[in-house]
Write a protein that holds these residues in place. Structure first.
Motif, PDB file in Angstrom:
ATOM      1  N   GLY A   1      -1.271  15.560  16.393  1.00  0.00           N
ATOM      2  CA  GLY A   1      -1.479  14.154  16.094  1.00  0.00           C
ATOM      3  C   GLY A   1      -0.167  13.424  15.901  1.00  0.00           C
ATOM      4  N   ASN A   2      -0.262  12.137  15.559  1.00  0.00           N
ATOM      5  CA  ASN A   2       0.949  11.356  15.340  1.00  0.00           C
ATOM      6  C   ASN A   2       0.671  10.140  14.473  1.00  0.00           C
ATOM      7  OD1 ASN A   2       0.448   8.883  17.231  1.00  0.00           O
ATOM      8  ND2 ASN A   2       0.051  10.665  18.537  1.00  0.00           N
ATOM      9  N   LEU A   3       1.742   9.630  13.861  1.00  0.00           N
ATOM     10  CA  LEU A   3       1.680   8.428  13.043  1.00  0.00           C
ATOM     11  C   LEU A   3       2.678   7.433  13.603  1.00  0.00           C
ATOM     12  CD1 LEU A   3       0.790  10.890  11.142  1.00  0.00           C
ATOM     13  CD2 LEU A   3       1.360   9.376   9.259  1.00  0.00           C
ATOM     14  N   ARG A   4       2.180   6.225  13.941  1.00  0.00           N
ATOM     15  CA  ARG A   4       3.036   5.187  14.513  1.00  0.00           C
ATOM     16  C   ARG A   4       2.994   3.957  13.603  1.00  0.00           C
ATOM     17  NH1 ARG A   4       0.579   5.173  20.466  1.00  0.00           N
ATOM     18  NH2 ARG A   4      -1.126   6.249  19.432  1.00  0.00           N
ATOM     19  N   PRO A   5       3.971   3.831  12.713  1.00  0.00           N
ATOM     20  CA  PRO A   5       3.922   2.759  11.712  1.00  0.00           C
ATOM     21  C   PRO A   5       4.463   1.429  12.188  1.00  0.00           C
ATOM     22  CG  PRO A   5       5.785   4.183  11.294  1.00  0.00           C
ATOM     23  CD  PRO A   5       5.064   4.767  12.473  1.00  0.00           C
ATOM     24  N   MET A   6       3.971   0.380  11.561  1.00  0.00           N
ATOM     25  CA  MET A   6       4.571  -0.939  11.659  1.00  0.00           C
ATOM     26  C   MET A   6       4.921  -1.361  10.238  1.00  0.00           C
ATOM     27  SD  MET A   6       3.180  -4.585  13.239  1.00  0.00           S
ATOM     28  CE  MET A   6       1.937  -4.776  11.959  1.00  0.00           C
ATOM     29  N   PHE A   7       5.910  -0.674   9.665  1.00  0.00           N
ATOM     30  CA  PHE A   7       6.466  -1.049   8.378  1.00  0.00           C
ATOM     31  C   PHE A   7       7.706  -1.895   8.664  1.00  0.00           C
ATOM     32  CE2 PHE A   7       4.764   3.125   6.342  1.00  0.00           C
ATOM     33  CZ  PHE A   7       3.467   2.675   6.513  1.00  0.00           C
ATOM     34  N   VAL A   8       8.313  -2.454   7.635  1.00  0.00           N
ATOM     35  CA  VAL A   8       9.426  -3.381   7.829  1.00  0.00           C
ATOM     36  C   VAL A   8      10.624  -2.719   8.507  1.00  0.00           C
ATOM     37  CG1 VAL A   8      10.499  -2.991   5.567  1.00  0.00           C
ATOM     38  CG2 VAL A   8      10.743  -5.219   6.710  1.00  0.00           C
ATOM     39  N   ASP A   9      10.798  -1.391   8.302  1.00  0.00           N
ATOM     40  CA  ASP A   9      11.926  -0.725   8.950  1.00  0.00           C
ATOM     41  C   ASP A   9      11.672  -0.485  10.437  1.00  0.00           C
ATOM     42  OD1 ASP A   9       9.922   1.007   8.116  1.00  0.00           O
ATOM     43  OD2 ASP A   9      11.260   2.710   7.905  1.00  0.00           O
ATOM     44  N   PHE A  10      10.411  -0.623  10.880  1.00  0.00           N
ATOM     45  CA  PHE A  10      10.074  -0.496  12.294  1.00  0.00           C
ATOM     46  C   PHE A  10       9.947  -1.865  12.969  1.00  0.00           C
ATOM     47  CE2 PHE A  10       9.275   3.757  11.052  1.00  0.00           C
ATOM     48  CZ  PHE A  10       9.268   4.533  12.198  1.00  0.00           C
TER      49      PHE A  10
ATOM     50  N   GLY B   1       5.554 -13.386   0.011  1.00  0.00           N
ATOM     51  CA  GLY B   1       5.055 -12.428  -0.972  1.00  0.00           C
ATOM     52  C   GLY B   1       5.469 -11.014  -0.622  1.00  0.00           C
ATOM     53  N   ASP B   2       4.555 -10.074  -0.818  1.00  0.00           N
ATOM     54  CA  ASP B   2       4.839  -8.678  -0.488  1.00  0.00           C
ATOM     55  C   ASP B   2       4.673  -8.382   0.998  1.00  0.00           C
ATOM     56  OD1 ASP B   2       5.452  -7.948  -3.092  1.00  0.00           O
ATOM     57  OD2 ASP B   2       3.357  -7.518  -3.598  1.00  0.00           O
ATOM     58  N   GLY B   3       4.111  -9.330   1.757  1.00  0.00           N
ATOM     59  CA  GLY B   3       3.960  -9.134   3.189  1.00  0.00           C
ATOM     60  C   GLY B   3       2.784  -8.249   3.538  1.00  0.00           C
ATOM     61  N   ALA B   4       2.853  -7.612   4.705  1.00  0.00           N
ATOM     62  CA  ALA B   4       1.782  -6.758   5.196  1.00  0.00           C
ATOM     63  C   ALA B   4       2.358  -5.765   6.193  1.00  0.00           C
ATOM     64  CB  ALA B   4       0.692  -7.595   5.865  1.00  0.00           C
TER      65      ALA B   4
ATOM     66  N   ALA C   1      -4.453   1.893   9.757  1.00  0.00           N
ATOM     67  CA  ALA C   1      -4.380   1.647   8.319  1.00  0.00           C
ATOM     68  C   ALA C   1      -3.596   0.370   8.071  1.00  0.00           C
ATOM     69  CB  ALA C   1      -3.710   2.825   7.621  1.00  0.00           C
ATOM     70  N   SER C   2      -4.156  -0.522   7.274  1.00  0.00           N
ATOM     71  CA  SER C   2      -3.507  -1.786   6.938  1.00  0.00           C
ATOM     72  C   SER C   2      -3.144  -1.805   5.462  1.00  0.00           C
ATOM     73  CB  SER C   2      -4.433  -2.963   7.261  1.00  0.00           C
ATOM     74  OG  SER C   2      -4.729  -3.002   8.646  1.00  0.00           O
ATOM     75  N   PHE C   3      -1.988  -2.433   5.157  1.00  0.00           N
ATOM     76  CA  PHE C   3      -1.466  -2.448   3.788  1.00  0.00           C
ATOM     77  C   PHE C   3      -1.026  -3.868   3.416  1.00  0.00           C
ATOM     78  CE2 PHE C   3      -0.442   1.543   5.873  1.00  0.00           C
ATOM     79  CZ  PHE C   3      -0.890   2.504   4.981  1.00  0.00           C
ATOM     80  N   PRO C   4      -1.295  -4.309   2.181  1.00  0.00           N
ATOM     81  CA  PRO C   4      -0.826  -5.630   1.734  1.00  0.00           C
ATOM     82  C   PRO C   4       0.610  -5.563   1.212  1.00  0.00           C
ATOM     83  CG  PRO C   4      -2.165  -4.661   0.023  1.00  0.00           C
ATOM     84  CD  PRO C   4      -2.161  -3.677   1.175  1.00  0.00           C
ATOM     85  N   HIS C   5       1.476  -4.894   1.968  1.00  0.00           N
ATOM     86  CA  HIS C   5       2.884  -4.761   1.581  1.00  0.00           C
ATOM     87  C   HIS C   5       3.687  -4.415   2.834  1.00  0.00           C
ATOM     88  CE1 HIS C   5       6.501  -3.649  -0.598  1.00  0.00           C
ATOM     89  NE2 HIS C   5       5.919  -3.979  -1.742  1.00  0.00           N
ATOM     90  N   ARG C   6       4.858  -5.012   2.989  1.00  0.00           N
ATOM     91  CA  ARG C   6       5.674  -4.754   4.180  1.00  0.00           C
ATOM     92  C   ARG C   6       6.258  -3.339   4.184  1.00  0.00           C
ATOM     93  NH1 ARG C   6       8.517  -8.496   1.205  1.00  0.00           N
ATOM     94  NH2 ARG C   6       7.917 -10.164   2.637  1.00  0.00           N
ATOM     95  N   ASP C   7       6.327  -2.710   3.006  1.00  0.00           N
ATOM     96  CA  ASP C   7       6.873  -1.362   2.900  1.00  0.00           C
ATOM     97  C   ASP C   7       6.085  -0.581   1.851  1.00  0.00           C
ATOM     98  OD1 ASP C   7       8.426   0.904   3.046  1.00  0.00           O
ATOM     99  OD2 ASP C   7      10.090   0.083   1.884  1.00  0.00           O
ATOM    100  N   PRO C   8       4.880  -0.075   2.199  1.00  0.00           N
ATOM    101  CA  PRO C   8       4.021   0.593   1.217  1.00  0.00           C
ATOM    102  C   PRO C   8       4.587   1.917   0.719  1.00  0.00           C
ATOM    103  CG  PRO C   8       3.097   0.816   3.413  1.00  0.00           C
ATOM    104  CD  PRO C   8       4.243  -0.143   3.534  1.00  0.00           C
ATOM    105  N   GLY C   9       5.482   2.538   1.504  1.00  0.00           N
ATOM    106  CA  GLY C   9       6.040   3.838   1.115  1.00  0.00           C
ATOM    107  C   GLY C   9       5.048   4.958   1.376  1.00  0.00           C
TER     108      GLY C   9
END
Length: 225
Positions: free
Chosen positions: A64-73, A82-85, A163-171
């Motif tokens: 499998g794999n994980l392809r994130p769209m966090f702020v570092d990507f 605010g905290d972004g998404a 997966a969606s997160f109410p933060h630009r960098d959920p960690g």
């Protein structure tokens, strides 16, 4: 007097702006996108970042794999108020698991786009020891912020969710690999294991990157590994 105060405020503003732009060490660290002024943020990305294609992979194994769209990507996320998404596109192969982990800064809302997955999480001390169940394509799973959770594919076909997160960098903090990086004395006192037993588990965890395979399930599905 008023002119002197105005000059002082102007000087302070210049100093603060310079510090924000160049950082304490004199250079802008593009990894710290949350702290870069808006004009600099806008220069850090182009129009393609607003239509994200999930091209980059943070975790990739045969299972499998994980392809994130966090702020570092995607630097475009640094401009959100605010905290972004953010989001994470996760593919879980047959008999594989997105290993237990937690997101310290955000709740997770996962929508299945393909297949079926067994989701679960453990609440904080004093809460329920386990909450979980099967989710299928078209269903959404809610995972509270900070709790240890997982997504396991117990079937013989690939599954996928976003997966969606109410933060630009959920960690992300993977439970097993994080725990077994602690000092031996801490692990020994916590588990009651010997140093030799702990080192054996450490090697096993390190050799089993995420997403990983459930070998018993793989035998049932006729998957070679």
């Amino acid at each position: 007097m008023a002119a002197a105060v105005a000059q002082l405020l102007l000087f302070v503003g210049v100093v603060v702006s310079s510090f924000c732009l160049h950082g304490a060490r004199g250079t802008t660290n593009m990894d710290d996108l949350d702290f870069i002024p808006e004009l600099t943020q806008r220069q850090a990305f182009d129009s393609d970042d607003f239509i994200f294609k999930f091209k980059k992979t943070a975790d990739l194994t045969p299972f499998g794999n994980l392809r994130p769209m966090f702020v570092d990507f995607n630097p475009a996320l640094a401009t959100l108020p605010g905290d972004g998404a953010s989001q994470n596109l996760v593919t879980v192969g047959p008999c594989a698991i997105n290993q237990p982990h937690n997101h310290p800064r955000a709740t997770q809302i996962s929508h299945l786009t393909e297949g079926e997955l067994f989701f679960g999480f453990a609440e904080e001390n004093g809460g329920r020891s386990f909450v979980g169940g099967n989710a299928t394509k078209g269903q959404t799973v809610i995972v509270p912020q900070g709790v240890i959770h997982f997504a396991q594919n117990l079937g013989c076909k690939e599954a996928q969710f976003i997966a969606s997160f109410p933060h630009r960098d959920p960690g992300t903090q993977t439970t097993a690999s994080t725990f077994f990086k602690l000092p031996l004395s801490v692990i020994r006192a916590t588990t009651g294991l010997t140093n030799q037993e702990i080192k054996k588990i450490q090697l096993s965890v390190a050799a089993n990157p995420n997403p990983s395979l459930d070998k018993e399930c793989a035998k049932r599905c006729g998957i070679k590994y």
